[in-house]
Design an enzyme around this catalytic site. Structure first.
Site, PDB file in Angstrom:
ATOM      1  N   ASP A   1       0.808  -1.225   0.000  1.00 23.70           N
ATOM      2  CA  ASP A   1       0.000   0.000   0.000  1.00 23.70           C
ATOM      3  C   ASP A   1       0.839   1.272   0.000  1.00 23.70           C
ATOM      4  OD1 ASP A   1      -2.266  -1.632   0.161  1.00 23.70           O
ATOM      5  OD2 ASP A   1      -2.129  -1.713   2.338  1.00 23.70           O
TER       6      ASP A   1
ATOM      7  N   LYS B   1       1.932   2.151  -5.127  1.00 25.01           N
ATOM      8  CA  LYS B   1       2.485   1.561  -6.363  1.00 25.01           C
ATOM      9  C   LYS B   1       1.566   1.808  -7.561  1.00 25.01           C
ATOM     10  CE  LYS B   1       2.722  -2.525  -4.366  1.00 25.01           C
ATOM     11  NZ  LYS B   1       2.433  -2.199  -2.963  1.00 25.01           N
TER      12      LYS B   1
ATOM     13  N   LYS C   1      -0.498   4.240  -8.189  1.00 22.73           N
ATOM     14  CA  LYS C   1      -0.398   5.599  -8.713  1.00 22.73           C
ATOM     15  C   LYS C   1       0.898   5.802  -9.490  1.00 22.73           C
ATOM     16  CE  LYS C   1       0.600  10.267  -7.920  1.00 22.73           C
ATOM     17  NZ  LYS C   1       0.623  11.504  -7.191  1.00 22.73           N
TER      18      LYS C   1
ATOM     19  N   ALA D   1      -3.639  -7.853  -3.645  1.00 16.82           N
ATOM     20  CA  ALA D   1      -3.190  -6.492  -3.953  1.00 16.82           C
ATOM     21  C   ALA D   1      -4.394  -5.575  -4.176  1.00 16.82           C
ATOM     22  CB  ALA D   1      -2.330  -6.503  -5.209  1.00 16.82           C
ATOM     23  N   GLY D   2      -4.208  -4.311  -3.856  1.00 19.81           N
ATOM     24  CA  GLY D   2      -5.241  -3.323  -4.148  1.00 19.81           C
ATOM     25  C   GLY D   2      -4.527  -2.067  -4.604  1.00 19.81           C
ATOM     26  N   HIS D   3      -4.502  -1.838  -5.899  1.00 20.48           N
ATOM     27  CA  HIS D   3      -3.725  -0.713  -6.441  1.00 20.48           C
ATOM     28  C   HIS D   3      -4.674   0.390  -6.878  1.00 20.48           C
ATOM     29  CE1 HIS D   3      -0.030  -3.502  -7.186  1.00 20.48           C
ATOM     30  NE2 HIS D   3      -0.410  -3.426  -5.932  1.00 20.48           N
TER      31      HIS D   3
ATOM     32  N   THR E   1      -5.741 -11.568   3.594  1.00 19.41           N
ATOM     33  CA  THR E   1      -6.867 -10.954   2.887  1.00 19.41           C
ATOM     34  C   THR E   1      -7.961 -11.982   2.604  1.00 19.41           C
ATOM     35  OG1 THR E   1      -5.785 -11.393   0.786  1.00 19.41           O
ATOM     36  CG2 THR E   1      -5.370  -9.241   1.784  1.00 19.41           C
TER      37      THR E   1
ATOM     38  N   GLN F   1       2.287  -6.073  -3.064  1.00 16.65           N
ATOM     39  CA  GLN F   1       2.724  -6.170  -1.674  1.00 16.65           C
ATOM     40  C   GLN F   1       4.010  -5.339  -1.457  1.00 16.65           C
ATOM     41  OE1 GLN F   1       1.780  -9.591  -3.200  1.00 16.65           O
ATOM     42  NE2 GLN F   1      -0.156  -8.649  -2.700  1.00 16.65           N
TER      43      GLN F   1
ATOM     44  N   THR G   1       3.333 -12.579   3.234  1.00 19.14           N
ATOM     45  CA  THR G   1       2.503 -13.141   2.177  1.00 19.14           C
ATOM     46  C   THR G   1       3.241 -14.351   1.596  1.00 19.14           C
ATOM     47  OG1 THR G   1       1.121 -12.618   0.271  1.00 19.14           O
ATOM     48  CG2 THR G   1       3.339 -11.643   0.284  1.00 19.14           C
TER      49      THR G   1
ATOM     50  N   THR H   1      -8.490  -3.602  -0.562  1.00 24.68           N
ATOM     51  CA  THR H   1      -8.974  -4.957  -0.830  1.00 24.68           C
ATOM     52  C   THR H   1      -9.972  -5.402   0.230  1.00 24.68           C
ATOM     53  OG1 THR H   1      -6.922  -5.497  -1.945  1.00 24.68           O
ATOM     54  CG2 THR H   1      -8.216  -7.362  -1.159  1.00 24.68           C
TER      55      THR H   1
ATOM     56  N   ARG I   1      -5.875   0.578   8.240  1.00 21.39           N
ATOM     57  CA  ARG I   1      -4.443   0.263   8.248  1.00 21.39           C
ATOM     58  C   ARG I   1      -3.796   0.820   9.510  1.00 21.39           C
ATOM     59  NH1 ARG I   1      -4.035   2.330   2.156  1.00 21.39           N
ATOM     60  NH2 ARG I   1      -4.838   0.502   1.092  1.00 21.39           N
TER      61      ARG I   1
HETATM   62  P1  IMO Z   1      -0.624  -4.148  -2.295  1.00 22.47           P
HETATM   63  O1  IMO Z   1      -0.172  -4.725  -3.610  1.00 22.47           O
HETATM   64  C1  IMO Z   1      -0.874  -4.499   2.044  1.00 22.47           C
HETATM   65  C2  IMO Z   1      -0.932  -8.547   3.734  1.00 22.47           C
HETATM   66  C3  IMO Z   1      -2.191  -8.997   4.424  1.00 22.47           C
HETATM   67  C4  IMO Z   1      -1.608  -9.904   5.490  1.00 22.47           C
HETATM   68  C5  IMO Z   1      -0.453 -10.565   4.775  1.00 22.47           C
HETATM   69  C6  IMO Z   1      -0.780 -11.945   4.213  1.00 22.47           C
HETATM   70  O2  IMO Z   1      -1.898  -3.411  -2.342  1.00 22.47           O
HETATM   71  O3  IMO Z   1       0.484  -3.383  -1.652  1.00 22.47           O
HETATM   72  P2  IMO Z   1      -2.229 -12.692   2.102  1.00 22.47           P
HETATM   73  O4  IMO Z   1      -3.677 -12.463   1.779  1.00 22.47           O
HETATM   74  O5  IMO Z   1      -1.281 -12.156   1.109  1.00 22.47           O
HETATM   75  O6  IMO Z   1      -1.935 -14.145   2.441  1.00 22.47           O
HETATM   76  O7  IMO Z   1      -2.003 -11.893   3.492  1.00 22.47           O
HETATM   77  O8  IMO Z   1      -0.111  -9.708   3.701  1.00 22.47           O
HETATM   78  N1  IMO Z   1      -1.090  -8.077   2.339  1.00 22.47           N
HETATM   79  C7  IMO Z   1      -1.034  -6.781   1.980  1.00 22.47           C
HETATM   80  N2  IMO Z   1      -0.918  -5.660   2.716  1.00 22.47           N
HETATM   81  N3  IMO Z   1      -0.910  -4.394   0.693  1.00 22.47           N
HETATM   82  C8  IMO Z   1      -1.010  -5.513  -0.073  1.00 22.47           C
HETATM   83  O9  IMO Z   1      -0.926  -5.461  -1.404  1.00 22.47           O
HETATM   84  C9  IMO Z   1      -1.111  -6.767   0.567  1.00 22.47           C
HETATM   85  N4  IMO Z   1      -1.234  -8.047   0.126  1.00 22.47           N
HETATM   86  C10 IMO Z   1      -1.210  -8.832   1.229  1.00 22.47           C
HETATM   87  O10 IMO Z   1      -2.898  -7.916   4.967  1.00 22.47           O
HETATM   88  O11 IMO Z   1      -1.061  -9.134   6.535  1.00 22.47           O
HETATM   89 MG    MG Z   2      -2.873  -1.737  -1.789  1.00 21.66          MG
END
Ligand code: IMO
Ligand code: MG
Length: 427
Positions: free
Chosen positions: A13, A16, A18, A39-41, A128, A223, A238, A299, A304
């Site tokens: 988060d 990325k 943007k 992921a949530g972009h 997630t 991530q 993750t 997501t 946070r």
């Molecule tokens: P973006 O790409 C922030 C975190 C989850 C959890 C840990 C494991 O938007 O940056 P998972 O579902 O992957 O098995 O969860 O990883 N997590 C993220 N935190 N941004 C993300 O993606 C994330 N993808 C997984 O919250 O702590």
């Molecule tokens: Mg995100």
């Protein structure tokens, strides 16, 4: 060029989406290489505000080819929904391809993710619940279903029979959950395969042909480094590698082709889910940052956890990614702060620790040592050149560069595509 890998430097988060959306204006291809729809972009551009989970953030440009690489785990339902949503905004996504090697998230993966979190109780990872971990387990256990498999009914059925026998045994015996119907899963995913057929290709020849032509390729990380399976706060991580190393494996582009590794960092830190975060602020300042910056998960909608920039973790992140550049985001969130802290070391049991510990049990005990910087009152949102920033903002950015050992070369303020500047010199 030119291959640039863009990776998350913190706990995800970082902004990325943007940064990719801005840089994609000068790219020919944007390739996702890790993670899945965990992921949530978020991108805010002339088409609207979007939260993409699976589709690369270059999708808003007609002339950019978007690739979901082999390192991504794909939930077909999410992919198709995302495509439909984009179509509503007249974004056609004709330029999207999905690697036939990408593993597919199956219904038992999402189910097992949730059940295992429940079973862990107070030790839950805080995933997630998108089935990411279980899908990567199957990939490595060699029982996964790949996107290409969905296009061959007979082969798909034979693989599914074997894996679902195992999953149903696990579901019923360990989790006391009813078994899933193999027929239903088969029919649903065969249909997904039909809908996804136009997109599924072997992406490897396509990427190497692009490199031979000299196309500009952006590898879009998901991530962040501190969620890496090896280097993050295991087990609160993750299940795939968000690092630049993961970018090579997740695309089939060798490391010598990557000429730049841009790490994206926010000026503060956030973490969502469980696991230690030494600089977390469970106070007014933490709440203030969360509300001002809208730090709620794209997501899962979860609040946070917010805190000061952690330069100890940041330094490790620079090292393990081989970062050449830093894109620093959300600078404007600190506008109006009287002072800003940065963690420059940890204290554990009365001793100083200068590096990020390998064991989560140690990280849990780390007390941050802070260096304090004076803030600034001016609004930085629309500043167009580094030289025009308030002197204290410049000092803060220089300090981050010095503390993590990598230059800030991109600076982002505000959510919009154009609110980003190149930093040619930090003088
Ligand atoms: P973006 O790409 C922030 C975190 C989850 C959890 C840990 C494991 O938007 O940056 P998972 O579902 O992957 O098995 O969860 O990883 N997590 C993220 N935190 N941004 C993300 O993606 C994330 N993808 C997984 O919250 O702590
Ligand atoms: Mg995100």
């Amino acid at each position: 060029m030119s291959v640039i890998a863009l990776v998350g430097g913190q706990w995800g988060d970082e902004g990325k989406g943007k940064v990719i959306d801005s840089l994609a204006a000068q790219a020919d291809l944007v390739v996702r290489f890790a993670g899945g729809d965990n992921a949530g972009h978020t991108t805010v551009n002339p088409h609207g505000t979007f939260k993409l989970h699976l589709i690369p953030s270059g999708i808003f440009y007609d002339n950019v080819k978007c690739v979901v690489g082999n390192g991504v785990v794909v939930n077909p339902g999410v992919l198709l929904r995302e495509l439909a949503e984009l179509r509503e905004y007249d974004i056609k996504a004709d330029n999207l391809v999905v690697s036939d090697r990408a593993h597919v998230i199956m219904p038992y993966h999402t189910l097992l993710d949730g059940l295992e979190e429940e079973r862990r109780g107070s030790g839950a990872i805080g995933t997630t619940k998108r089935g990411i971990g279980p899908a990567f387990v199957d990939k490595v256990a060699r029982t996964g279903i790949r996107a290409g498999d969905l296009l061959d009914a007979e082969l798909f059925r034979s693989r599914l029979d074997i894996v679902m026998e195992q999953k149903n045994a696990l579901l019923t015996s360990l989790y006391h959950h009813p078994a899933l119907s193999v027929d239903e899963v088969f029919e649903q995913y065969l249909d997904y395969g039909k809908q996804m057929r136009p997109y599924i290709v072997d992406t490897l020849p396509l990427l190497h042909a692009a490199m031979e032509r000299g196309d500009r390729i952006l590898l879009e990380g998901a991530q962040g480094a501190l969620l890496d399976t090896d280097f993050g706060s295991y087990p609160f991580v993750t299940s795939s590698s968000p690092l630049s190393g993961g970018a090579t494996i997740g695309t089939g582009i060798g490391p010598t082709h990557i000429e730049k590794v841009i790490g994206v960092f926010k000026v503060y830190a956030t973490r969502v889910g469980g696991g230690p975060m030494p600089t977390e602020l469970e106070d007014e300042t933490g709440n203030f940052i969360r509300e001002k910056a809208g730090e709620y998960g794209a997501t899962t909608g979860r609040a946070r956890r917010c805190g000061w920039f952690d330069a100890v973790a940041g330094r490790m992140s620079v090292q393990i990614n081989g970062m050449t550049d830093i894109a620093l985001t959300h600078l404007d969130i600190f506008d109006g702060f009287s002072s800003i802290k940065v963690c420059t070391g940890y204290r554990v049991n009365g001793k100083n620790l200068a590096s990020f510990p390998s064991r989560v049990e140690v990280l849990e005990q780390c007390e941050p040592i802070y260096e304090e910087f004076p803030g600034w009152d001016e609004c930085t949102e629309d500043i167009e050149d580094f030289s025009l920033l308030p002197p204290n903002a410049k000092d803060y950015i220089r300090a981050i560069t010095r503390l993590v050992g990598c230059p800030v070369t991109l600076l982002s303020m505000g959510p919009k595509r154009e609110q980003m500047i190149e930093v040619k010199s930090l003088d």
